[in-house]
Design an enzyme around this catalytic site. Structure first.
Site, PDB file in Angstrom:
ATOM      1  N   HIS A 207      -8.163  49.823  89.626  1.00  0.00           N
ATOM      2  CA  HIS A 207      -8.297  48.534  90.298  1.00  0.00           C
ATOM      3  C   HIS A 207      -9.739  48.098  90.555  1.00  0.00           C
ATOM      4  O   HIS A 207     -10.022  46.919  90.633  1.00  0.00           O
ATOM      5  CB  HIS A 207      -7.469  48.482  91.586  1.00  0.00           C
ATOM      6  CG  HIS A 207      -8.096  49.139  92.772  1.00  0.00           C
ATOM      7  ND1 HIS A 207      -7.897  50.456  93.082  1.00  0.00           N
ATOM      8  CD2 HIS A 207      -8.934  48.660  93.724  1.00  0.00           C
ATOM      9  CE1 HIS A 207      -8.573  50.755  94.163  1.00  0.00           C
ATOM     10  NE2 HIS A 207      -9.219  49.691  94.593  1.00  0.00           N
ATOM     11  N   ASP A 208     -10.663  49.049  90.683  1.00  0.00           N
ATOM     12  CA  ASP A 208     -12.047  48.661  90.944  1.00  0.00           C
ATOM     13  C   ASP A 208     -12.958  48.757  89.721  1.00  0.00           C
ATOM     14  O   ASP A 208     -14.156  48.528  89.821  1.00  0.00           O
ATOM     15  CB  ASP A 208     -12.646  49.532  92.068  1.00  0.00           C
ATOM     16  CG  ASP A 208     -12.236  49.033  93.453  1.00  0.00           C
ATOM     17  OD1 ASP A 208     -12.001  47.810  93.587  1.00  0.00           O
ATOM     18  OD2 ASP A 208     -12.144  49.857  94.382  1.00  0.00           O
TER      19      ASP A 208
ATOM     20  N   GLU B  42     -14.379  45.323  88.528  1.00  0.00           N
ATOM     21  CA  GLU B  42     -15.177  44.780  89.616  1.00  0.00           C
ATOM     22  C   GLU B  42     -16.525  45.492  89.746  1.00  0.00           C
ATOM     23  O   GLU B  42     -17.559  44.870  89.894  1.00  0.00           O
ATOM     24  CB  GLU B  42     -14.352  44.922  90.913  1.00  0.00           C
ATOM     25  CG  GLU B  42     -15.099  44.702  92.199  1.00  0.00           C
ATOM     26  CD  GLU B  42     -15.424  43.242  92.418  1.00  0.00           C
ATOM     27  OE1 GLU B  42     -14.860  42.405  91.698  1.00  0.00           O
ATOM     28  OE2 GLU B  42     -16.261  42.957  93.283  1.00  0.00           O
ATOM     29  N   ASP B  43     -16.489  46.826  89.695  1.00  0.00           N
ATOM     30  CA  ASP B  43     -17.668  47.594  90.103  1.00  0.00           C
ATOM     31  C   ASP B  43     -18.395  48.334  88.985  1.00  0.00           C
ATOM     32  O   ASP B  43     -19.430  48.938  89.219  1.00  0.00           O
ATOM     33  CB  ASP B  43     -17.255  48.686  91.119  1.00  0.00           C
ATOM     34  CG  ASP B  43     -16.844  48.073  92.444  1.00  0.00           C
ATOM     35  OD1 ASP B  43     -17.216  46.920  92.681  1.00  0.00           O
ATOM     36  OD2 ASP B  43     -16.152  48.757  93.210  1.00  0.00           O
TER      37      ASP B  43
ATOM     38  N   ASP C  72      -4.731  49.132  98.627  1.00  0.00           N
ATOM     39  CA  ASP C  72      -6.189  49.235  98.624  1.00  0.00           C
ATOM     40  C   ASP C  72      -6.714  49.015 100.048  1.00  0.00           C
ATOM     41  O   ASP C  72      -7.525  49.784 100.570  1.00  0.00           O
ATOM     42  CB  ASP C  72      -6.732  48.157  97.664  1.00  0.00           C
ATOM     43  CG  ASP C  72      -8.246  48.164  97.551  1.00  0.00           C
ATOM     44  OD1 ASP C  72      -8.845  49.247  97.719  1.00  0.00           O
ATOM     45  OD2 ASP C  72      -8.818  47.096  97.289  1.00  0.00           O
TER      46      ASP C  72
HETATM   47 MN    MN Z   1     -10.676  49.271  96.203  1.00  0.00          MN
END
Ligand code: MN
Length: 733
Positions: A85-86, A89-90, A152
């Site tokens: 999930h990240d 994004e990251d 989350d």
């Molecule tokens: Mn997260």
């Protein structure tokens, strides 16, 4: 910080194995392959990252995946998406990478999750609300996005200790405002409870600790109570060969806190801190029968309170909750709630959505969730109104308990508690709603505002002449009805403006006023409104009447050159903002969904003025304080006391409806009454409340109670009525 990588890697491997072991759903070999790949990808993606606490970042996605797998019980796709999930994004992984490796479903979910984290984080209440709305929009993609997001958030809340205070409070208040209600609505009771308790822990640490220790103190006493309760039932239950367990159910710390606040009572005065739960094993076909058998055994031993029986088995809540609740006079002569439910119902109650999946094997259509998603969709479809309004609406529909009513065909409809007959009409169909003339509940005629009760049988009477009026907004609570009524009022405003435009253009022609953009600007300026559409609307409504138009023409023809030149220079930017938008002359403030007038003060910190976007904050001693929606001082109030925020609007008081009575007299003629009612119901923005006619020999007398928008409208109506042959006098009471 010195980190022993070997130890850490061993721990990561251990966590991963546990993830597979605790999955609530059975995982196939393919599932495991998918999860393995997701795990490897995530480990690689986050290999250089650490969390604030110092631990390797990968522990976070694994922990989220564990919540998704075990506590929520979602499928392998979701577990993989949770692990990833990240990443987009990251890390340097892109959405294309994810799609290439995992296919489009996982990629879509990860995309949804990335979108959510791009939403601006802010404590500003209206921005929070806007975020909430945007987040719900991702529901269109896949509901799993929201569920993983909740997991989350749960893990972030569980591991917040390393964060600075102000961040903890910010995240906690956002959780209370957005995530807990969502978890509740999806039916994830356990997670909702944990989110709320954790939020309280950070927003009001002392309060939290004090309730928590009191709850812990009473544990022993409770165990004893459950024990003595069980002893009474044991023999009878065993004789019936029922497999069961009897447990205690504690009210959550947050719920106790809320109740103490709401009723201004101390901890000891909260009586329903705990309930008894009888969970039994059953084949699907015997479930209901067994529930009532147990009910019968319980009530053989303890006197039930007949007003406290809730049967959610025959009629489950739409979030899927099933259970049979009774309150009985238990041992030690104490009232105690007893919840009777099968193991399956128990799992659904605790886990929600996912348990449905498991029991229905994914084959059968899950109608409860479908209905819920559809309803959510409708809420989302409305694009007007401000976001705070939207969230309030959503929450209202969210938290309200449901009632069940019947259509004349015996079909069952569920509505939020507090729904009116008009809400019901709109829930059937927009056309039915907007043509509603009256309602019959259990065979009796009732006002549209009648609040419905479970079990009512409701019939809607429609008429082609009926149309929504502004006061309808006062007695609907469902978003669907509100939105449809608002849309139709807007439509009607447009119609009035179109009529007004025609009238105005004709009159200006007569008065020899040129028709061009400049004249329009002058009209707008002269009548002190915001757009030419506003002028049209007021002409249509009659607030700008013949005389005023004439006055305008005079000043236009005489001195406009000097007069307006000067003024227009001053207002060099055109006053016309948006020709399609009706911007009212805001001069009055109303609050809450009922648009009530309340005593208020304008907050000195941001000094809002009429027309500003504002909200109300309910203070203890000084009534409602009105802040600008972006007031910096209000931010901390908002995040700590979201429940004390009331939506507020500036309105144009000239458009507020009022009640008037007209007395008619004349000579009685055939068809006169029909003609009178026809004229009234064809008039825009007039709503008949009551009508009485008397005839005495040849003489006719009528008394009509109406709601009208303003005096000009009333005068227009009077003139029309006077034109009816036979009517001699029309006067206002
Ligand atoms: Mn997260």
């Amino acid at each position: 910080m010195l980190i022993d990588e070997q130890v850490e890697n061993r721990e990561i491997a251990k966590q991963y194995k546990e993830l597979l072991r605790i999955s609530y759903l059975q995982l196939t070999a393919d599932d495991k392959k998918l999860i393995r790949l997701a795990f490897n990808t995530a480990v690689d993606a986050h290999k250089d990252q650490r969390r604030k606490s110092g631990e390797a970042y990968i522990f976070h996605p694994i922990a989220v995946a564990k919540i998704v797998a075990s506590e929520i019980g979602l499928d392998a796709t979701s577990i993989a998406a949770a692990l990833l999930h990240d990443t987009v994004e990251d890390t340097s992984y892109t959405l294309n990478d994810i799609e290439r490796l995992f296919g489009s479903t996982v990629a879509k979910i990860v995309h949804g999750l990335t979108k959510i984290s791009h939403l601006k984080k802010d404590t500003d209440i209206s921005l929070q609300a806007e975020n909430f709305r945007k987040m719900l929009l991702t529901l269109n993609d896949d509901i799993r996005v929201i569920i993983i997001k909740i997991a989350d958030r749960l893990h972030n809340m569980q591991t917040m200790d390393a964060m600075p205070d102000y961040k903890q409070i910010k995240i906690a208040s956002e959780t209370l405002y957005i995530y807990a209600p969502l978890a509740h609505r999806i039916g994830m009771y356990n997670i909702k409870t944990e989110l709320e308790d954790l939020s309280l822990k950070y927003t009001e640490p002392e309060r939290f600790q004090s309730i928590k220790s009191k709850v812990e103190e009473s544990q022993e006493e409770q165990q004893e109570y459950i024990h003595s309760f069980s002893e009474f039932l044991q023999k009878s239950l065993d004789r019936e060969k029922i497999k069961y367990s009897i447990q205690g159910r504690n009210k959550s710390i947050f719920s106790i806190h809320r109740k103490m606040l709401k009723q201004s009572i101390g901890y000891d005065q909260v009586f329903d801190k705990f309930a008894i739960r009888v969970v039994y094993r059953s084949k699907p076909k015997d479930e209901k029968f067994l529930a009532w058998k147990i009910y019968s055994i319980v009530t053989d031993h303890f006197v039930p309170n007949p007003t406290r029986l809730r049967d959610w088995i025959s009629q489950p809540k739409s979030n899927g909750y099933e259970s049979l609740h009774i309150t009985v006079m238990g041992p030690q002569k104490k009232w105690v709630e007893v919840q009777i439910r099968s193991e399956r119902m128990h799992e659904i109650a605790e886990k929600g959505y996912a348990a449905h999946y498991r029991y229905k094997q994914g084959n059968e259509k899950d109608s409860g969730i479908d209905v819920w998603l559809n309803r959510l969709q409708e809420v989302l479809e409305s694009k007007d109104g401000n976001a705070i309004d939207f969230v309030e609406n959503f929450k209202l529909n969210l938290y309200a308990d449901e009632i069940f009513v019947f259509t004349p065909q015996g079909e069952l409809k569920s509505l939020p508690q507090g729904s009116s007959a008009l809400d019901f009409a709109y829930s059937i169909h927009t056309e039915v709603g907007s043509k509603t003339r009256g309602a019959r509940v259990n065979g009796k005629l009732v006002p549209l505002s009648r609040i419905l009760k479970s079990g009512d049988s409701v019939e809607i009477i429609t008429s082609a002449q009926s149309k929504p009026t502004a006061n309808w907004l006062d007695f609907v609570i469902t978003s669907r009805a509100r939105n449809k009524i608002k849309a139709s009022l807007k439509e009607e405003k447009k119609k009035i403006a179109d009529e007004g435009k025609e009238v105005l253009l004709r009159k200006l022609r007569h008065l020899k006023v040129a028709q061009n953009e400049r004249t329009n600007k002058q009209l707008v300026y002269y009548f002190n409104v915001n757009s030419i559409r506003d002028v049209y609307y007021r002409v249509g409504l009659g607030t700008i009447d013949n005389k005023k138009i004439k006055d305008f023409a005079t000043s236009y023809n005489n001195s406009f050159i000097n007069f307006f030149k000067r003024r227009l220079q001053q207002y060099s930017s055109p006053v016309v903002k948006d020709v399609d938008e009706f911007v009212s002359r805001y001069d009055k403030l109303v609050f809450g969904k009922e648009r009530e007038e309340l005593p208020y003060q304008l907050a000195p910190c941001c000094n809002p003025i009429a027309g500003d976007k504002v909200f109300g904050f309910v203070t203890v001693n000084e009534g409602v304080k009105v802040h600008q929606h972006n007031c910096s001082n209000a931010v901390s109030l908002q995040s700590n006391y979201a429940y004390r925020i009331v939506p507020a609007w500036w309105i144009d008081s000239s458009e507020q409806e009022f009640t008037a009575e007209l007395i008619l007299s004349g000579i009685d003629k055939k068809g006169l009454v029909n003609e009178v009612t026809r004229v009234i119901s064809n008039s825009l923005h007039v709503d008949i409340k009551k009508i009485n006619f008397f005839t005495d020999e040849e003489l006719f007398q009528g008394k009509i109670t109406l709601r009208v928008v303003n005096k000009a409208m009333l005068k227009k109506l009077k003139d029309k009525l006077l034109k009816i042959p036979g009517i001699e006098k029309v006067s206002r009471q």
